[in-house]
Design a protein around this motif. Structure first.
Motif, PDB file in Angstrom:
ATOM      1  N   ALA A  73      -9.255 112.040 -74.060  1.00  0.00           N
ATOM      2  CA  ALA A  73     -10.586 111.313 -73.935  1.00  0.00           C
ATOM      3  C   ALA A  73     -11.594 112.068 -73.047  1.00  0.00           C
ATOM      4  O   ALA A  73     -12.721 112.020 -72.879  1.00  0.00           O
ATOM      5  CB  ALA A  73     -10.349 109.934 -73.722  1.00  0.00           C
ATOM      6  N   LEU A  74     -10.643 112.359 -71.767  1.00  0.00           N
ATOM      7  CA  LEU A  74     -11.731 112.821 -70.570  1.00  0.00           C
ATOM      8  C   LEU A  74     -12.178 113.972 -70.953  1.00  0.00           C
ATOM      9  O   LEU A  74     -13.265 114.497 -70.476  1.00  0.00           O
ATOM     10  CB  LEU A  74     -10.474 112.720 -69.347  1.00  0.00           C
ATOM     11  CG  LEU A  74     -11.138 113.119 -67.961  1.00  0.00           C
ATOM     12  CD1 LEU A  74     -12.573 112.429 -67.784  1.00  0.00           C
ATOM     13  CD2 LEU A  74     -10.140 113.159 -66.771  1.00  0.00           C
ATOM     14  N   ARG A  75     -11.453 114.935 -71.624  1.00  0.00           N
ATOM     15  CA  ARG A  75     -12.041 116.332 -71.991  1.00  0.00           C
ATOM     16  C   ARG A  75     -13.178 116.186 -72.726  1.00  0.00           C
ATOM     17  O   ARG A  75     -14.188 116.983 -72.765  1.00  0.00           O
ATOM     18  CB  ARG A  75     -10.802 117.068 -72.252  1.00  0.00           C
ATOM     19  CG  ARG A  75      -9.762 117.264 -71.361  1.00  0.00           C
ATOM     20  CD  ARG A  75      -8.515 117.872 -71.884  1.00  0.00           C
ATOM     21  NE  ARG A  75      -8.627 119.482 -72.115  1.00  0.00           N
ATOM     22  CZ  ARG A  75      -7.872 120.060 -73.152  1.00  0.00           C
ATOM     23  NH1 ARG A  75      -7.118 119.512 -73.776  1.00  0.00           N
ATOM     24  NH2 ARG A  75      -7.946 121.223 -73.132  1.00  0.00           N
ATOM     25  N   GLN A  76     -13.268 115.346 -73.706  1.00  0.00           N
ATOM     26  CA  GLN A  76     -14.221 114.949 -74.581  1.00  0.00           C
ATOM     27  C   GLN A  76     -15.435 114.481 -74.027  1.00  0.00           C
ATOM     28  O   GLN A  76     -16.517 114.888 -74.127  1.00  0.00           O
ATOM     29  CB  GLN A  76     -13.701 113.887 -75.645  1.00  0.00           C
ATOM     30  CG  GLN A  76     -12.758 114.262 -76.660  1.00  0.00           C
ATOM     31  CD  GLN A  76     -12.980 114.995 -77.738  1.00  0.00           C
ATOM     32  OE1 GLN A  76     -14.259 115.092 -77.984  1.00  0.00           O
ATOM     33  NE2 GLN A  76     -11.937 115.503 -78.727  1.00  0.00           N
ATOM     34  N   ALA A  77     -15.214 113.670 -73.050  1.00  0.00           N
ATOM     35  CA  ALA A  77     -16.089 112.918 -72.198  1.00  0.00           C
ATOM     36  C   ALA A  77     -16.840 113.980 -71.374  1.00  0.00           C
ATOM     37  O   ALA A  77     -18.158 114.026 -71.214  1.00  0.00           O
ATOM     38  CB  ALA A  77     -15.572 111.744 -71.266  1.00  0.00           C
ATOM     39  N   GLN A 276      -7.170 109.648 -64.103  1.00  0.00           N
ATOM     40  CA  GLN A 276      -7.721 110.142 -65.265  1.00  0.00           C
ATOM     41  C   GLN A 276      -8.449 109.070 -65.910  1.00  0.00           C
ATOM     42  O   GLN A 276      -9.599 109.497 -66.790  1.00  0.00           O
ATOM     43  CB  GLN A 276      -6.947 110.796 -66.240  1.00  0.00           C
ATOM     44  CG  GLN A 276      -6.207 112.372 -65.708  1.00  0.00           C
ATOM     45  CD  GLN A 276      -5.504 113.266 -66.605  1.00  0.00           C
ATOM     46  OE1 GLN A 276      -6.187 113.368 -67.640  1.00  0.00           O
ATOM     47  NE2 GLN A 276      -4.307 113.656 -66.396  1.00  0.00           N
ATOM     48  N   TYR A 277      -7.904 107.796 -66.255  1.00  0.00           N
ATOM     49  CA  TYR A 277      -8.552 106.937 -66.993  1.00  0.00           C
ATOM     50  C   TYR A 277      -9.613 106.453 -66.229  1.00  0.00           C
ATOM     51  O   TYR A 277     -10.721 106.275 -66.962  1.00  0.00           O
ATOM     52  CB  TYR A 277      -7.348 105.433 -67.211  1.00  0.00           C
ATOM     53  CG  TYR A 277      -6.342 105.997 -68.237  1.00  0.00           C
ATOM     54  CD1 TYR A 277      -6.842 105.992 -69.600  1.00  0.00           C
ATOM     55  CD2 TYR A 277      -5.038 106.018 -68.069  1.00  0.00           C
ATOM     56  CE1 TYR A 277      -5.965 106.064 -70.693  1.00  0.00           C
ATOM     57  CE2 TYR A 277      -4.182 106.126 -68.973  1.00  0.00           C
ATOM     58  CZ  TYR A 277      -4.398 106.321 -70.272  1.00  0.00           C
ATOM     59  OH  TYR A 277      -3.610 106.320 -71.384  1.00  0.00           O
ATOM     60  N   CYS A 280     -12.733 108.737 -66.793  1.00  0.00           N
ATOM     61  CA  CYS A 280     -13.624 108.630 -68.047  1.00  0.00           C
ATOM     62  C   CYS A 280     -14.649 107.617 -67.673  1.00  0.00           C
ATOM     63  O   CYS A 280     -15.712 107.881 -68.375  1.00  0.00           O
ATOM     64  CB  CYS A 280     -12.571 108.089 -69.299  1.00  0.00           C
ATOM     65  SG  CYS A 280     -11.518 109.244 -69.589  1.00  0.00           S
ATOM     66  N   SER A 284     -19.524 107.392 -67.586  1.00  0.00           N
ATOM     67  CA  SER A 284     -20.479 106.297 -68.506  1.00  0.00           C
ATOM     68  C   SER A 284     -21.798 106.170 -67.710  1.00  0.00           C
ATOM     69  O   SER A 284     -21.993 106.552 -66.502  1.00  0.00           O
ATOM     70  CB  SER A 284     -19.825 105.029 -68.418  1.00  0.00           C
ATOM     71  OG  SER A 284     -19.736 104.349 -67.275  1.00  0.00           O
TER      72      SER A 284
END
Ligand SMILES: Cc1ncc(COP(=O)(O)O)c(C=O)c1O
Length: 337
Positions: A73-77, A276-277, A280, A284
């Motif tokens: 999710a972090l790499r996508q973000a 990491q969470y 993300c 935003s």
């Protein structure tokens, strides 16, 4: 009886700002009132959504290891963030989540360079660079910057260093820079990146101060030509106000991903999962709104400090267009020549 000796690699200079911080913390613990100016870290907190995301993760997620390259999710973000911020398409697979950019340097250098190879850095520059390079048995080549060039590096400087020291295997450069706050123009960055590509020299572009800019936005090396020798280093420490969360990222060429994954698996396993969470959420739009207010605050502080220094006769100051440093010439006030 003989004692075993310590390694030559570990015999590096201390990071003086950290030594000063330790002393300052000791004085603070003994009750003294300390104004901390020693290390480069924001005076602001991580955005509220980041704190909320960390609390949520503590309550709902198993904080175990993640994949070595980081949470999907972090790499996508991050990939989406590069599209919005820099208008470049970088596949999520090329993002590597690191324990601050500091661990990124270790992994990137180990992946790209063999012992003894030369890494060019500037002086003035971020002092830990040289120490990291030496600890990995690499050879630092320090290239002096000049007032005439606005304390920024040029291709001529690199070529002059090669004449003096022989071929340079990698160039490590931050823009905006520590400790001058100066920024490379788009053309200068293009020239340096292309020169590295032409020479088969790795280019490590440290973009940790991106976002903290006051005149114009910083250009990412990815915007002036993505190539197989380019590695972008970055971190949530500065613009995102998350120094102590120890979380950063790098963008590596596709062919390097697996080597970096193997190094990360073995040296660090993965970057801190809770961070990491939280990271993300740092990407935003809600975090962005709060972070822009931080930038306004730094801008205001910078203008105030510049005016104050000038009022006190200190006007030989590097053009600090980014980061949160001022590099001023105080020699006229010093008792020693
Ligand atoms: C230019 C530069 N690069 C890298 C770092 C390391 O930051 P971190 O490991 O917190 O990402 C710093 C810290 O001050 C810095 O100034």
């Amino acid at each position: 009886m003989t004692s075993p000796s310590f390694s030559r690699r570990g015999d590096i200079s201390s990071f003086l700002a950290m030594d000063v911080m330790r002393e300052a913390n000791m004085l603070q613990q003994s009750g003294q009132d300390i104004c901390h100016l020693e290390v480069g870290q924001p005076s602001t907190k991580a955005p509220q959504v980041v704190l909320d995301a960390a609390r949520h993760a503590l309550d709902h997620e198993l904080i175990g290891y993640t994949d070595a390259l980081g949470l999907d999710a972090l790499r996508q973000a991050l990939s989406a963030y590069y599209q919005t911020t820099y208008k470049v398409d970088i596949a999520p697979e090329r993002f590597v989540i690191t324990t601050g950019s500091s661990s990124g340097f270790i992994i990137a250098f180990l992946a790209c360079l063999d012992a003894g190879q030369k890494v060019a850095v500037t002086t003035p520059g971020y002092p830990a660079y040289t120490n990291i390079i030496q600890s990995l048995d690499l050879t630092p080549v320090t290239i002096p910057l000049s007032h005439e060039n606005n304390w920024t590096l040029t291709v001529d400087d690199v070529q002059a260093a090669e004449k003096a020291y022989g071929p340079i295997d990698a160039l490590l450069l931050a823009s905006p820079a520590n400790p001058t706050g100066t920024m490379l123009g788009k053309q200068a960055l293009t020239d340096l990146s292309h020169d590295c590509h032409r020479a088969g020299r790795w280019f490590f572009s440290d973009e940790i101060y991106h976002g903290l800019t006051y005149a114009h936005d910083a250009t990412s090396a990815l915007q002036v030509g993505d190539h197989d020798g380019l590695i972008v280093m970055n971190s949530f420490s500065k613009y995102f106000s998350m120094t102590g969360w120890r979380i950063g990222w790098m963008i590596v060429p596709p062919k390097m991903v697996r080597a970096v994954e193997r190094l990360q698996q073995n040296l660090f396993i993965s970057a801190p999962t809770l961070s990491q969470y939280a990271a993300c959420a740092a990407l935003s739009p809600a975090a962005g709104t709060e972070l822009q207010k931080h930038v306004q605050l730094y801008h205001h502080n910078r203008d105030k400090l510049l005016a104050c220094l000038r009022d006190n006769g200190i006007d030989n100051i590097a053009p600090a267009d980014g980061a949160f440093y001022l590099y001023a010439d105080l020699r006229s006030l010093s008792p020693t020549p």
